[in-house]
Design a protein around this motif. Structure first.
Motif, PDB file in Angstrom:
ATOM      1  N   SER A 175      60.854  75.235  42.805  1.00  0.00           N
ATOM      2  CA  SER A 175      61.108  76.513  42.167  1.00  0.00           C
ATOM      3  C   SER A 175      62.054  76.267  40.989  1.00  0.00           C
ATOM      4  O   SER A 175      61.742  76.555  39.844  1.00  0.00           O
ATOM      5  N   SER A 176      63.230  75.708  41.289  1.00  0.00           N
ATOM      6  CA  SER A 176      64.194  75.317  40.257  1.00  0.00           C
ATOM      7  C   SER A 176      64.939  74.093  40.796  1.00  0.00           C
ATOM      8  O   SER A 176      65.340  74.093  41.973  1.00  0.00           O
ATOM      9  N   THR A 177      65.121  73.085  39.966  1.00  0.00           N
ATOM     10  CA  THR A 177      65.859  71.903  40.438  1.00  0.00           C
ATOM     11  C   THR A 177      67.301  72.282  40.781  1.00  0.00           C
ATOM     12  O   THR A 177      67.923  71.651  41.642  1.00  0.00           O
ATOM     13  N   ASN A 178      67.849  73.315  40.115  1.00  0.00           N
ATOM     14  CA  ASN A 178      69.209  73.737  40.465  1.00  0.00           C
ATOM     15  C   ASN A 178      69.259  74.260  41.904  1.00  0.00           C
ATOM     16  O   ASN A 178      70.227  74.013  42.624  1.00  0.00           O
TER      17      ASN A 178
ATOM     18  N   LEU B 249      64.923  69.369  29.140  1.00  0.00           N
ATOM     19  CA  LEU B 249      64.656  68.717  27.858  1.00  0.00           C
ATOM     20  C   LEU B 249      63.143  68.604  27.677  1.00  0.00           C
ATOM     21  O   LEU B 249      62.444  68.058  28.539  1.00  0.00           O
ATOM     22  N   ASN B 250      62.665  69.132  26.555  1.00  0.00           N
ATOM     23  CA  ASN B 250      61.225  69.047  26.272  1.00  0.00           C
ATOM     24  C   ASN B 250      60.929  67.644  25.754  1.00  0.00           C
ATOM     25  O   ASN B 250      61.215  67.343  24.606  1.00  0.00           O
ATOM     26  N   VAL B 251      60.384  66.819  26.601  1.00  0.00           N
ATOM     27  CA  VAL B 251      60.152  65.413  26.230  1.00  0.00           C
ATOM     28  C   VAL B 251      58.698  65.260  25.777  1.00  0.00           C
ATOM     29  O   VAL B 251      58.385  65.422  24.605  1.00  0.00           O
TER      30      VAL B 251
ATOM     31  N   MET C  94      59.709  78.736  18.462  1.00  0.00           N
ATOM     32  CA  MET C  94      61.169  78.552  18.522  1.00  0.00           C
ATOM     33  C   MET C  94      61.575  77.222  19.149  1.00  0.00           C
ATOM     34  O   MET C  94      62.742  76.868  19.147  1.00  0.00           O
ATOM     35  N   VAL C  95      60.603  76.510  19.720  1.00  0.00           N
ATOM     36  CA  VAL C  95      60.962  75.305  20.478  1.00  0.00           C
ATOM     37  C   VAL C  95      60.329  74.058  19.866  1.00  0.00           C
ATOM     38  O   VAL C  95      59.429  74.142  19.044  1.00  0.00           O
ATOM     39  N   THR C  96      60.824  72.919  20.291  1.00  0.00           N
ATOM     40  CA  THR C  96      60.188  71.667  19.915  1.00  0.00           C
ATOM     41  C   THR C  96      60.286  70.704  21.094  1.00  0.00           C
ATOM     42  O   THR C  96      60.920  71.008  22.105  1.00  0.00           O
TER      43      THR C  96
ATOM     44  N   GLU D  32      57.516  69.684  37.592  1.00  0.00           N
ATOM     45  CA  GLU D  32      57.316  71.070  37.145  1.00  0.00           C
ATOM     46  C   GLU D  32      58.243  71.988  37.915  1.00  0.00           C
ATOM     47  O   GLU D  32      58.545  71.714  39.084  1.00  0.00           O
ATOM     48  N   GLN D  33      58.641  73.084  37.277  1.00  0.00           N
ATOM     49  CA  GLN D  33      59.416  74.119  37.977  1.00  0.00           C
ATOM     50  C   GLN D  33      58.648  75.438  37.876  1.00  0.00           C
ATOM     51  O   GLN D  33      58.197  75.813  36.791  1.00  0.00           O
ATOM     52  N   ASP D  34      58.531  76.129  39.008  1.00  0.00           N
ATOM     53  CA  ASP D  34      57.859  77.434  38.979  1.00  0.00           C
ATOM     54  C   ASP D  34      58.774  78.519  38.435  1.00  0.00           C
ATOM     55  O   ASP D  34      58.324  79.455  37.788  1.00  0.00           O
TER      56      ASP D  34
ATOM     57  N   GLY E  21      62.000  77.890  36.705  1.00  0.00           N
ATOM     58  CA  GLY E  21      63.123  77.310  35.972  1.00  0.00           C
ATOM     59  C   GLY E  21      63.899  78.433  35.318  1.00  0.00           C
ATOM     60  O   GLY E  21      63.314  79.422  34.867  1.00  0.00           O
ATOM     61  N   ARG E  22      65.214  78.304  35.281  1.00  0.00           N
ATOM     62  CA  ARG E  22      65.994  79.399  34.683  1.00  0.00           C
ATOM     63  C   ARG E  22      67.022  78.879  33.692  1.00  0.00           C
ATOM     64  O   ARG E  22      67.477  77.739  33.758  1.00  0.00           O
ATOM     65  N   GLY E  23      67.366  79.793  32.760  1.00  0.00           N
ATOM     66  CA  GLY E  23      68.433  79.541  31.821  1.00  0.00           C
ATOM     67  C   GLY E  23      69.658  80.326  32.237  1.00  0.00           C
ATOM     68  O   GLY E  23      69.791  80.729  33.399  1.00  0.00           O
ATOM     69  N   ARG E  24      70.544  80.580  31.280  1.00  0.00           N
ATOM     70  CA  ARG E  24      71.744  81.330  31.598  1.00  0.00           C
ATOM     71  C   ARG E  24      71.399  82.817  31.685  1.00  0.00           C
ATOM     72  O   ARG E  24      70.378  83.253  31.168  1.00  0.00           O
ATOM     73  N   GLN E  25      72.273  83.577  32.336  1.00  0.00           N
ATOM     74  CA  GLN E  25      72.144  85.034  32.451  1.00  0.00           C
ATOM     75  C   GLN E  25      70.750  85.458  32.915  1.00  0.00           C
ATOM     76  O   GLN E  25      70.185  86.428  32.394  1.00  0.00           O
ATOM     77  N   GLY E  26      70.174  84.683  33.832  1.00  0.00           N
ATOM     78  CA  GLY E  26      68.897  85.067  34.422  1.00  0.00           C
ATOM     79  C   GLY E  26      67.692  84.894  33.507  1.00  0.00           C
ATOM     80  O   GLY E  26      66.588  85.343  33.845  1.00  0.00           O
ATOM     81  N   ARG E  27      67.869  84.266  32.347  1.00  0.00           N
ATOM     82  CA  ARG E  27      66.725  84.052  31.461  1.00  0.00           C
ATOM     83  C   ARG E  27      65.804  83.001  32.078  1.00  0.00           C
ATOM     84  O   ARG E  27      66.243  82.152  32.847  1.00  0.00           O
ATOM     85  N   SER E  28      64.519  83.074  31.720  1.00  0.00           N
ATOM     86  CA  SER E  28      63.622  82.098  32.346  1.00  0.00           C
ATOM     87  C   SER E  28      63.469  80.871  31.451  1.00  0.00           C
ATOM     88  O   SER E  28      63.668  80.928  30.227  1.00  0.00           O
ATOM     89  N   TRP E  29      63.139  79.749  32.079  1.00  0.00           N
ATOM     90  CA  TRP E  29      63.046  78.462  31.393  1.00  0.00           C
ATOM     91  C   TRP E  29      61.660  77.886  31.624  1.00  0.00           C
ATOM     92  O   TRP E  29      61.296  77.577  32.763  1.00  0.00           O
ATOM     93  N   ALA E  30      60.901  77.764  30.564  1.00  0.00           N
ATOM     94  CA  ALA E  30      59.547  77.213  30.672  1.00  0.00           C
ATOM     95  C   ALA E  30      59.637  75.728  31.027  1.00  0.00           C
ATOM     96  O   ALA E  30      60.350  74.976  30.358  1.00  0.00           O
ATOM     97  N   SER E  31      58.916  75.315  32.050  1.00  0.00           N
ATOM     98  CA  SER E  31      59.063  73.946  32.569  1.00  0.00           C
ATOM     99  C   SER E  31      57.717  73.291  32.843  1.00  0.00           C
ATOM    100  O   SER E  31      57.396  72.952  33.985  1.00  0.00           O
TER     101      SER E  31
ATOM    102  N   ARG F 167      64.928  73.950  15.908  1.00  0.00           N
ATOM    103  CA  ARG F 167      64.234  74.498  17.080  1.00  0.00           C
ATOM    104  C   ARG F 167      64.859  73.973  18.366  1.00  0.00           C
ATOM    105  O   ARG F 167      65.406  72.867  18.387  1.00  0.00           O
ATOM    106  N   LYS F 168      64.722  74.771  19.433  1.00  0.00           N
ATOM    107  CA  LYS F 168      65.395  74.380  20.671  1.00  0.00           C
ATOM    108  C   LYS F 168      64.613  73.276  21.399  1.00  0.00           C
ATOM    109  O   LYS F 168      63.435  73.425  21.714  1.00  0.00           O
ATOM    110  N   LEU F 169      65.307  72.176  21.642  1.00  0.00           N
ATOM    111  CA  LEU F 169      64.714  71.019  22.326  1.00  0.00           C
ATOM    112  C   LEU F 169      65.100  71.020  23.806  1.00  0.00           C
ATOM    113  O   LEU F 169      64.358  70.513  24.647  1.00  0.00           O
TER     114      LEU F 169
END
Ligand code: BT5
Length: 252
Positions: free
Chosen positions: A20-23, A134-136, A150-152, A44-46, A48-58, A114-116
């Motif tokens: 779900s999230s590695t955290n 990290l988008n590798v 917005m990303v790279t 893969e994360q189903d 993944g999250r960022g700060r303040q509950g934002r979602s993180w594409a993984s 762009r956000k990496l």
């Protein structure tokens, strides 16, 4: 992980196909008594999250990693660990691939505007989980239409895929070094962050729970608190609660 040259960070490393999230996986291990330095990586994360509950594409091909830290420092010093995370990733990219990212306060990794990648620090009783995304080897087509502009990714930037295992090991090695140094000299870490900062000296808009304001991002202190000069005086901004957007370069 075979070939990993660290004493503590990544000893042990748990690798999952999908979480779900590695955290969250790292938190579960922490509650079961896992040692300082335990690392969780997932392909893969189903959720993944960022700060303040934002979602993180993984999507697959990225580095989705969390480190369990049991800090010796008192809790007010823990925000430094997020800065240690972004500096360690920046140094690893520089040394291994010659890629120079800029750091956007608090801990975004930015390449070509762009956000990496990003860092998520989540504290619990007695421990903290340092999440690194990290988008590798990810193609832009793997992201949603809103996110793609917005990303790279490293593959996108370099024009070829990179050795994900080698990069992961270098990041963990850098992290171990930076974490050892921060115990004795936090200002050195903050100088390393300043050297790569794209936020300091900029006109920024700070958006927090208590509303938003604009000003010039002047500096950070040893705990990563951002000092923003506004018409009403200097505001001290703490990473956990706000987002900062650069508007334009401040006039000298
Ligand atoms: C961050 O949050 O930048 C911290 C991201 C941390 C992700 C890692 S992955 C391993 C560990 N496990 C987790 O569940 N999380 C951590 P923030 O500053 O709030 O940025 C979130 C914003 O970045 C989103 O609202 C999107 O606009 C954008 N975003 C989402 N996915 C992205 C991606 N893969 N690459 C770049 N930007 C992305």
């Amino acid at each position: 992980m075979e070939g990993l040259q660290t004493q503590m960070i990544g000893q042990p490393t748990h690798i999952f196909e999908r979480v779900s999230s590695t955290n969250d996986a790292a938190r579960t291990l922490a509650e079961q008594g896992a040692p300082h330095g335990t690392v969780v990586i997932a392909r893969e994360q189903d959720h993944g999250r960022g700060r303040q509950g934002r979602s993180w594409a993984s999507p697959p091909g990225g580095l989705w990693l969390s480190v369990l830290l049991r800090p010796q420092q008192p809790m007010p010093k823990w925000p430094r660990l997020g800065f240690a995370g972004s500096v360690a990733v920046a140094q690893a990219l520089d040394r291994l691939l010659g890629v120079q990212v800029r750091l956007k306060w608090p801990n975004d990794l930015v390449l070509n505007g762009r956000k990496l990648g990003g860092v998520l620090l989540e504290a619990s009783q007695g421990y903290v989980i340092l999440g690194i995304g990290l988008n590798v080897n990810v193609r832009l087509s793997a992201f949603s239409q809103e996110l793609a502009p917005m990303v790279t990714s490293l593959e996108e930037f370099l024009g070829h895929p990179v050795d994900l295992v080698g990069l992961t090991q270098e990041i963990l090695r850098q992290l171990e070094e930076v974490l050892a140094a921060v115990q004795t000299d936090a200002s050195r870490l903050m100088n390393q962050w300043r050297d790569r900062s794209m936020t300091l000296g900029q006109h920024v808009r700070v958006r927090g729970l208590a509303g938003s304001f604009e000003g010039v991002a002047e500096d950070i202190d040893d705990d990563g608190v951002l000092r923003v000069r506004t018409e009403a005086g200097v505001q001290h901004v703490i990473g956990a609660d706000v987002s900062v957007r650069e508007i334009r370069e401040a006039k000298p």
